[in-house]
Design an enzyme around this catalytic site. Structure first.
Site, mmCIF file in Angstrom:
data_model
loop_
_atom_site.group_PDB
_atom_site.id
_atom_site.type_symbol
_atom_site.label_atom_id
_atom_site.label_comp_id
_atom_site.label_asym_id
_atom_site.label_seq_id
_atom_site.Cartn_x
_atom_site.Cartn_y
_atom_site.Cartn_z
ATOM 1 N N SER A 94 32.543 40.066 43.230
ATOM 2 C CA SER A 94 33.476 41.047 42.658
ATOM 3 C C SER A 94 33.696 40.739 41.186
ATOM 4 O O SER A 94 34.090 39.621 40.834
ATOM 5 C CB SER A 94 34.814 41.014 43.394
ATOM 6 O OG SER A 94 34.652 41.394 44.737
ATOM 7 N N ARG A 105 43.869 34.688 43.778
ATOM 8 C CA ARG A 105 42.759 34.194 42.961
ATOM 9 C C ARG A 105 43.181 33.123 41.953
ATOM 10 O O ARG A 105 42.714 33.089 40.813
ATOM 11 C CB ARG A 105 42.062 35.351 42.248
ATOM 12 C CG ARG A 105 41.461 36.390 43.189
ATOM 13 C CD ARG A 105 40.446 35.791 44.130
ATOM 14 N NE ARG A 105 39.980 36.764 45.102
ATOM 15 C CZ ARG A 105 40.464 36.912 46.332
ATOM 16 N NH1 ARG A 105 41.453 36.132 46.753
ATOM 17 N NH2 ARG A 105 39.982 37.810 47.152
ATOM 18 N N GLU A 150 37.212 38.696 37.399
ATOM 19 C CA GLU A 150 37.312 37.643 38.405
ATOM 20 C C GLU A 150 36.210 36.611 38.184
ATOM 21 O O GLU A 150 36.380 35.441 38.505
ATOM 22 C CB GLU A 150 37.194 38.237 39.814
ATOM 23 C CG GLU A 150 37.384 37.230 40.931
ATOM 24 C CD GLU A 150 37.548 37.881 42.291
ATOM 25 O OE1 GLU A 150 36.878 37.428 43.239
ATOM 26 O OE2 GLU A 150 38.337 38.829 42.409
#
Length: 303
Positions: free
Chosen positions: A226, A176, A296
């Site tokens: 998410s 990420r 996130e």
């Protein structure tokens, strides 16, 4: 301020769409967010670069967004300019096993074009709702695949206004994250190297992943995807579930009772409601398992 900004941008960006006091909730998958002073929707790469240059020359704060699928915007909105690239910079081309996509192109569209050309490697992304630029910036991934697996080159705009190009090895891809995030670069175009495959097999894999996603994720409600990154050695959703937080809500924000890794908007949630739940989850999971959950989703706007 808005009038001056509007005049300045309108004079120099002849074809871009310019919106004043535009509610950000209309541009995010969370359906949350107050107004931005000015939103610019460029029609081409040149207009995107010019919009950024205008903001820099006039000391105006700006933010470049894609499809808004992982953004949580403040209830007070955003001061300055938001440049949205997902409406005017969506060109995708195919040459052999290579797909080139502008940063505003949708990942789902790119995956369908890959399928149409019997190219394999992008199946994992067939249900990722964001833009190519956003996906490469955060090295988006799902079901065992990540953008780093298929990216060959990325064209970016750097902080000095120069257009630069990086190979996959130069992108500093990780879970990420990427060089784009590290250096505040702006993704302009992504070149993806795929492999020739069997149309039926690719289609079957995409269909199975879509069914899996639909059965396990709360796609019927607005969210930012998410909510938390996966902590090393754990799964965020399981930690949240094991903490007894499944279905917990604060006003119209709720920890999904379908997948605890998602916080959803039940209808009229505000940014403050979502951040209240985020902080609750972080505290309870830390107390129970000594694990720090990192968001996130990107939280932006005036505090």
């Amino acid at each position: 301020m808005e009038n001056n900004l509007n005049r300045l941008l309108s004079e120099q960006l002849k074809f871009a769409k310019i919106l004043i006091d535009e509610p950000m909730k209309n541009h995010t998958s969370f359906k949350i967010g107050g107004p931005v002073d000015v939103m610019v929707i460029p029609t081409c790469e040149e207009e995107l670069v010019e919009a950024i240059n205008i903001c820099k020359k006039n000391d105006i704060d700006y933010y470049v967004m894609g499809n808004g699928t992982n953004l949580l915007v403040s209830d007070k909105g955003i001061r300055g300019v938001v440049i949205k690239n997902s409406e005017g910079l969506g060109n995708i081309s195919v040459e052999g096993n290579t797909i080139k996509a502008q940063a505003g192109a949708l990942v789902t569209v790119a995956s369908k074009i890959a399928l149409k050309n019997s190219l394999t490697g992008l199946e994992f992304a067939s249900g990722i709702p964001g833009s190519i630029g956003g996906a490469v910036t955060m090295n988006a991934g799902a079901y065992g695949g990540e953008m780093k697996d298929i990216v060959a080159k990325v064209k970016c705009l750097d902080g000095n206004g120069n257009i630069v190009e990086y190979t996959r090895d130069e992108m500093n891809f990780r879970y990420r994250g990427s060089r784009i995030e590290d250096e505040n670069l702006i993704a302009l175009e992504v070149e993806m190297e795929l492999r020739k495959g069997n149309f039926e097999k690719i289609e079957k894999t995409m269909r199975e992943l879509t069914e899996k996603r639909n059965s396990k994720q709360p796609l019927h409600l607005p969210s930012g995807g998410s909510t938390f990154k996966r902590p090393e050695g754990h799964f965020a959703g399981k930690l949240i579930d094991d903490s007894g937080l499944r279905g917990v809500r604060y006003k119209d924000a709720q920890i999904s009772d379908k997948h605890c890794g998602f916080i959803v908007n039940l209808g009229n949630a505000r940014c403050k409601d979502v951040t209240t739940l985020i902080q609750l989850v972080q505290k309870v999971v830390k107390d129970n398992f000594d694990v720090c959950l990192e968001p996130e989703i990107k939280i932006i706007g005036e505090k």
